[in-house]
Design an enzyme around this catalytic site. Sequence first.
Site, PDB file in Angstrom:
ATOM      1  N   HIS A   1      -1.946  -5.366   1.753  1.00  0.00           N
ATOM      2  CA  HIS A   1      -3.193  -6.114   1.582  1.00  0.00           C
ATOM      3  C   HIS A   1      -2.815  -7.538   1.211  1.00  0.00           C
ATOM      4  CE1 HIS A   1      -7.059  -7.510   0.049  1.00  0.00           C
ATOM      5  NE2 HIS A   1      -6.368  -8.016  -0.957  1.00  0.00           N
TER       6      HIS A   1
ATOM      7  N   TYR B   1     -12.702  -3.159  -2.410  1.00  0.00           N
ATOM      8  CA  TYR B   1     -13.168  -2.976  -1.022  1.00  0.00           C
ATOM      9  C   TYR B   1     -14.698  -2.894  -0.962  1.00  0.00           C
ATOM     10  CZ  TYR B   1      -8.383  -2.353   0.789  1.00  0.00           C
ATOM     11  OH  TYR B   1      -7.066  -2.551   1.176  1.00  0.00           O
TER      12      TYR B   1
ATOM     13  N   ASN C   1      -1.771   0.145   7.187  1.00  0.00           N
ATOM     14  CA  ASN C   1      -1.242  -1.143   7.654  1.00  0.00           C
ATOM     15  C   ASN C   1      -0.395  -1.892   6.608  1.00  0.00           C
ATOM     16  OD1 ASN C   1      -3.317  -1.910   6.020  1.00  0.00           O
ATOM     17  ND2 ASN C   1      -4.451  -3.046   7.573  1.00  0.00           N
TER      18      ASN C   1
ATOM     19  N   GLU D   1      -9.030 -11.701  -7.037  1.00  0.00           N
ATOM     20  CA  GLU D   1      -8.181 -10.506  -6.897  1.00  0.00           C
ATOM     21  C   GLU D   1      -6.998 -10.529  -7.866  1.00  0.00           C
ATOM     22  OE1 GLU D   1      -9.293  -9.251  -2.325  1.00  0.00           O
ATOM     23  OE2 GLU D   1      -7.324 -10.134  -2.685  1.00  0.00           O
TER      24      GLU D   1
ATOM     25  N   LYS E   1       0.832  -1.212   0.000  1.00  0.00           N
ATOM     26  CA  LYS E   1       0.000   0.000   0.000  1.00  0.00           C
ATOM     27  C   LYS E   1       0.866   1.261   0.000  1.00  0.00           C
ATOM     28  CE  LYS E   1      -3.758  -2.213   2.635  1.00  0.00           C
ATOM     29  NZ  LYS E   1      -4.726  -2.020   3.754  1.00  0.00           N
TER      30      LYS E   1
HETATM   31  N1  UDP Z   1      -9.850  -0.668   7.345  1.00  0.00           N
HETATM   32  C1  UDP Z   1      -9.925   0.471   8.124  1.00  0.00           C
HETATM   33  N2  UDP Z   1     -10.782   0.470   9.226  1.00  0.00           N
HETATM   34  C2  UDP Z   1     -11.534  -0.613   9.548  1.00  0.00           C
HETATM   35  C3  UDP Z   1     -11.455  -1.762   8.741  1.00  0.00           C
HETATM   36  C4  UDP Z   1     -10.610  -1.771   7.648  1.00  0.00           C
HETATM   37  O1  UDP Z   1      -9.262   1.468   7.875  1.00  0.00           O
HETATM   38  O2  UDP Z   1     -12.271  -0.555  10.561  1.00  0.00           O
HETATM   39  C5  UDP Z   1      -8.948  -0.678   6.175  1.00  0.00           C
HETATM   40  C6  UDP Z   1      -7.589  -1.327   6.468  1.00  0.00           C
HETATM   41  O3  UDP Z   1      -6.586  -0.664   5.702  1.00  0.00           O
HETATM   42  C7  UDP Z   1      -7.799  -2.754   5.982  1.00  0.00           C
HETATM   43  C8  UDP Z   1      -8.692  -2.528   4.757  1.00  0.00           C
HETATM   44  O4  UDP Z   1      -9.525  -1.440   5.129  1.00  0.00           O
HETATM   45  O5  UDP Z   1      -6.565  -3.387   5.650  1.00  0.00           O
HETATM   46  C9  UDP Z   1      -9.523  -3.730   4.366  1.00  0.00           C
HETATM   47  O6  UDP Z   1     -10.236  -4.203   5.485  1.00  0.00           O
HETATM   48  P1  UDP Z   1     -10.375  -5.754   5.806  1.00  0.00           P
HETATM   49  O7  UDP Z   1     -11.382  -5.877   6.904  1.00  0.00           O
HETATM   50  O8  UDP Z   1     -10.618  -6.507   4.555  1.00  0.00           O
HETATM   51  O9  UDP Z   1      -8.951  -6.116   6.462  1.00  0.00           O
HETATM   52  P2  UDP Z   1      -7.696  -6.923   5.894  1.00  0.00           P
HETATM   53  O10 UDP Z   1      -8.224  -8.064   5.063  1.00  0.00           O
HETATM   54  O11 UDP Z   1      -6.870  -5.946   5.084  1.00  0.00           O
HETATM   55  O12 UDP Z   1      -6.954  -7.397   7.121  1.00  0.00           O
HETATM   56 MG    MG Z   2      -9.653  -8.087   3.568  1.00  0.00          MG
END
Ligand code: UDP
Ligand code: MG
Length: 153
Positions: A115, A49, A112, A126, A9
């Site tokens: 992805h 997303y 974070n 994806e 990212k």
């Molecule tokens: N995210 C965020 N706040 C939240 C949940 C998700 O900012 O409460 C962002 C974060 O960068 C995350 C991405 O949206 O990596 C996708 O969310 P997901 O729940 O799919 O988490 P991941 O699979 O990336 O762990």
């Molecule tokens: Mg995810």
Amino acid sequence: MQVTLVILKPSAVQRGILGEVISRFEKKGLQIVGMKMINLTDEVLKVHYSHLVEKPFYGRIKDSMQVSPVIVMALKGVDAVNVVRKITGSTNGRDAQPGTIRGDYSISVQENIVHASDSDETAQIELSRFFTADEIFNYPQLMIQNIYANDEY
Ligand code: UDP
Ligand code: MG
């Protein structure tokens, strides 16, 4: 063998830690079978997303993913989806285990670093979102016998 998608990212691009993060996947034994830098459009992010589009914070996630180009990577290995999710760590960098990428490089839910696809089905969808078939390479992993037992792959 499984192939999974990783996105480095803008938080990784801007902080200058691309090499370190890519190195973790390489050192684990995963084979890089695709990699390029791209800009993420509004349209692609809305699909990528889609589970978050209705959230009040979707706008900031979208903006964050468009701060700079990102690197998309296809990583191949035995059980690659699970292995990569484990190396990545849990979503919130503040909760993620030390030793994981998010646990070591992030103190944020949003910023974070990476992805990673969350299932084999998602990985296939994806990967086709970001790569054409000829951008995923099939080439021998020369050290495979030092990486796996011969009945593991
Ligand atoms: N995210 C965020 N706040 C939240 C949940 C998700 O900012 O409460 C962002 C974060 O960068 C995350 C991405 O949206 O990596 C996708 O969310 P997901 O729940 O799919 O988490 P991941 O699979 O990336 O762990
Ligand atoms: Mg995810």
